[in-house]
Enzyme design. Structure first.
Site, PDB file in Angstrom:
ATOM      1  N   PRO A   2     -80.620-120.698  49.106  1.00  0.00           N
ATOM      2  CA  PRO A   2     -80.712-119.659  48.120  1.00  0.00           C
ATOM      3  C   PRO A   2     -82.170-119.750  47.488  1.00  0.00           C
ATOM      4  O   PRO A   2     -82.939-120.474  47.115  1.00  0.00           O
ATOM      5  CB  PRO A   2     -79.606-120.271  46.845  1.00  0.00           C
ATOM      6  CG  PRO A   2     -78.619-120.958  47.587  1.00  0.00           C
ATOM      7  CD  PRO A   2     -79.602-121.638  48.699  1.00  0.00           C
ATOM      8  N   GLU A   3     -82.848-118.365  47.411  1.00  0.00           N
ATOM      9  CA  GLU A   3     -84.152-118.436  46.956  1.00  0.00           C
ATOM     10  C   GLU A   3     -84.189-117.822  45.389  1.00  0.00           C
ATOM     11  O   GLU A   3     -82.818-117.682  44.780  1.00  0.00           O
ATOM     12  CB  GLU A   3     -85.145-117.359  47.852  1.00  0.00           C
ATOM     13  CG  GLU A   3     -84.822-117.952  48.956  1.00  0.00           C
ATOM     14  CD  GLU A   3     -85.953-117.160  50.088  1.00  0.00           C
ATOM     15  OE1 GLU A   3     -86.757-116.301  49.311  1.00  0.00           O
ATOM     16  OE2 GLU A   3     -85.948-117.155  51.286  1.00  0.00           O
ATOM     17  N   HIS A 100     -64.967-129.411  49.329  1.00  0.00           N
ATOM     18  CA  HIS A 100     -66.328-129.327  49.172  1.00  0.00           C
ATOM     19  C   HIS A 100     -66.592-129.264  47.755  1.00  0.00           C
ATOM     20  O   HIS A 100     -67.866-129.304  47.326  1.00  0.00           O
ATOM     21  CB  HIS A 100     -67.081-128.600  50.159  1.00  0.00           C
ATOM     22  CG  HIS A 100     -66.801-128.764  51.486  1.00  0.00           C
ATOM     23  ND1 HIS A 100     -67.153-129.692  52.349  1.00  0.00           N
ATOM     24  CD2 HIS A 100     -66.154-127.755  52.548  1.00  0.00           C
ATOM     25  CE1 HIS A 100     -66.679-129.600  53.509  1.00  0.00           C
ATOM     26  NE2 HIS A 100     -66.262-128.566  53.645  1.00  0.00           N
ATOM     27  N   ARG A 122     -72.721-128.941  52.672  1.00  0.00           N
ATOM     28  CA  ARG A 122     -73.908-129.630  53.147  1.00  0.00           C
ATOM     29  C   ARG A 122     -74.448-130.664  52.394  1.00  0.00           C
ATOM     30  O   ARG A 122     -75.210-131.457  52.714  1.00  0.00           O
ATOM     31  CB  ARG A 122     -74.951-128.785  53.967  1.00  0.00           C
ATOM     32  CG  ARG A 122     -74.323-127.894  54.923  1.00  0.00           C
ATOM     33  CD  ARG A 122     -75.396-127.083  55.666  1.00  0.00           C
ATOM     34  NE  ARG A 122     -76.154-127.834  56.435  1.00  0.00           N
ATOM     35  CZ  ARG A 122     -77.172-127.676  57.010  1.00  0.00           C
ATOM     36  NH1 ARG A 122     -77.535-126.325  57.261  1.00  0.00           N
ATOM     37  NH2 ARG A 122     -77.599-128.358  58.135  1.00  0.00           N
ATOM     38  N   ARG A 165    -109.370-120.511  50.942  1.00  0.00           N
ATOM     39  CA  ARG A 165    -108.329-121.198  51.317  1.00  0.00           C
ATOM     40  C   ARG A 165    -108.219-120.626  52.844  1.00  0.00           C
ATOM     41  O   ARG A 165    -108.064-119.414  53.073  1.00  0.00           O
ATOM     42  CB  ARG A 165    -107.173-121.008  50.726  1.00  0.00           C
ATOM     43  CG  ARG A 165    -105.805-121.820  51.209  1.00  0.00           C
ATOM     44  CD  ARG A 165    -104.718-121.546  50.390  1.00  0.00           C
ATOM     45  NE  ARG A 165    -103.385-122.045  50.479  1.00  0.00           N
ATOM     46  CZ  ARG A 165    -103.339-123.283  49.900  1.00  0.00           C
ATOM     47  NH1 ARG A 165    -103.914-123.492  48.891  1.00  0.00           N
ATOM     48  NH2 ARG A 165    -101.905-124.125  50.157  1.00  0.00           N
TER      49      ARG A 165
END
Length: 287
Positions: A2-3, A100, A122, A165
């Site tokens: 998830p972002e 889970h 997981r 950079r």
């Protein structure tokens, strides 16, 4: 994983039920997730009132009335769920659902009880309890860059952060010290919207393009939040529903498909940068 839009979607789903609620009958069914649960975790949660549900980068933060903040990172498959119907018939232990689901608690708000569960197939997610006045100095947060939806994020910030950079701009944007919470999906989409080649050295991108990039980062994140995030494999909101922004991807996951820019005859390409897949249109996004 998830972002930011997915975590923000979860935050907004939890807020109406948890903000102002008192936690009761907390239980974790195993000693750890990615990391061990804090010492006496359930005991420290029980009786605490959730003051707010906040987000910092990809973390959920819930300041408690006890002076501690409950922090959760969803990892890859972490998922909070709230029962659709308020519960008022708990016995001694709050029921768990499925193999889970590793944490469960009861949220009591104005006498209405709601079951809160956390499942993580997981187990790459983790939880912590941090003194609220020390959150900003904690190792998880002290080096994070500005929030991309906050007032501190702008084209000028990127100009300063990228000065000199040589690393490509795609990987640079994933550096959480530069911008907090950006992930692979939304960086690909923002670079496409800003018409910047992902292979370009970050320090070589002009100020006008970085100004446009900052705007497009905000736009793509807000668009994704409005769509409830993106569900590619595991993400679901607190009601178990999916996000829909994956249906609006311009480049992510579209290798070999036609570019969606009107008049462009390019094809979406995929390369690997920093161990992550990058999707872009070589015709629209030139160096």
């Amino acid at each position: 994983m998830p972002e930011l839009p997915e975590v923000e979607t979860v935050r907004r789903g939890l807020t109406p039920v948890l903000e102002g609620a008192t936690l009761k009958r907390s239980l974790h069914r195993r000693p750890d997730l990615r990391f061990p649960f804090p010492d006496r975790f359930a005991e420290r949660l029980d009786g605490a009132t959730v003051l707010r549900v906040d987000r910092r980068a990809k973390y959920l933060l819930m300041p408690l009335s006890t002076g501690e903040t409950w922090v959760t990172h969803l990892g890859m498959t972490g998922r909070f769920t709230l029962d659709g119907d308020p519960l008022g018939t708990f016995e001694d232990v709050v029921p768990t659902q499925g193999p889970h689901e590793h944490f469960v608690a009861c949220a009591d708000k104005d006498g209405v009880l709601t079951r809160l569960g956390y499942a993580d197939a997981r187990r790459f997610g983790f939880m912590g309890l941090i003194a609220t006045d020390q959150v900003e100095n904690h190792p998880w947060f002290k080096d994070l860059g500005p929030e991309p939806l906050g007032n501190s994020f702008s084209g000028s910030h990127l100009v300063e952060a990228f000065k000199g950079r040589k690393q490509n701009i795609k990987v640079s944007l994933l550096d959480q010290k530069i911008v907090a919470g950006l992930g692979n999906i939304y960086v690909c989409e923002a670079l496409y919207r800003a018409r910047i080649a992902p292979t370009t050295a970050a320090g070589a991108v002009s100020r006008p393009k970085l100004e446009r990039l900052a705007t497009e980062v905000r736009n793509v994140l807000n668009d994704a939040i409005r769509a409830g995030g993106s569900t590619l494999k595991d993400f679901a909101n607190v009601e178990g529903g999916q996000g829909y922004f994956q249906h609006s991807f311009d480049v992510y996951g579209r290798e070999g498909e036609a570019c969606r820019t009107e008049g462009c005859k390019g094809t979406v390409a995929r390369i690997v940068q920093g161990g992550r897949s990058t999707f872009y249109c070589p015709r629209c996004q030139k160096g």
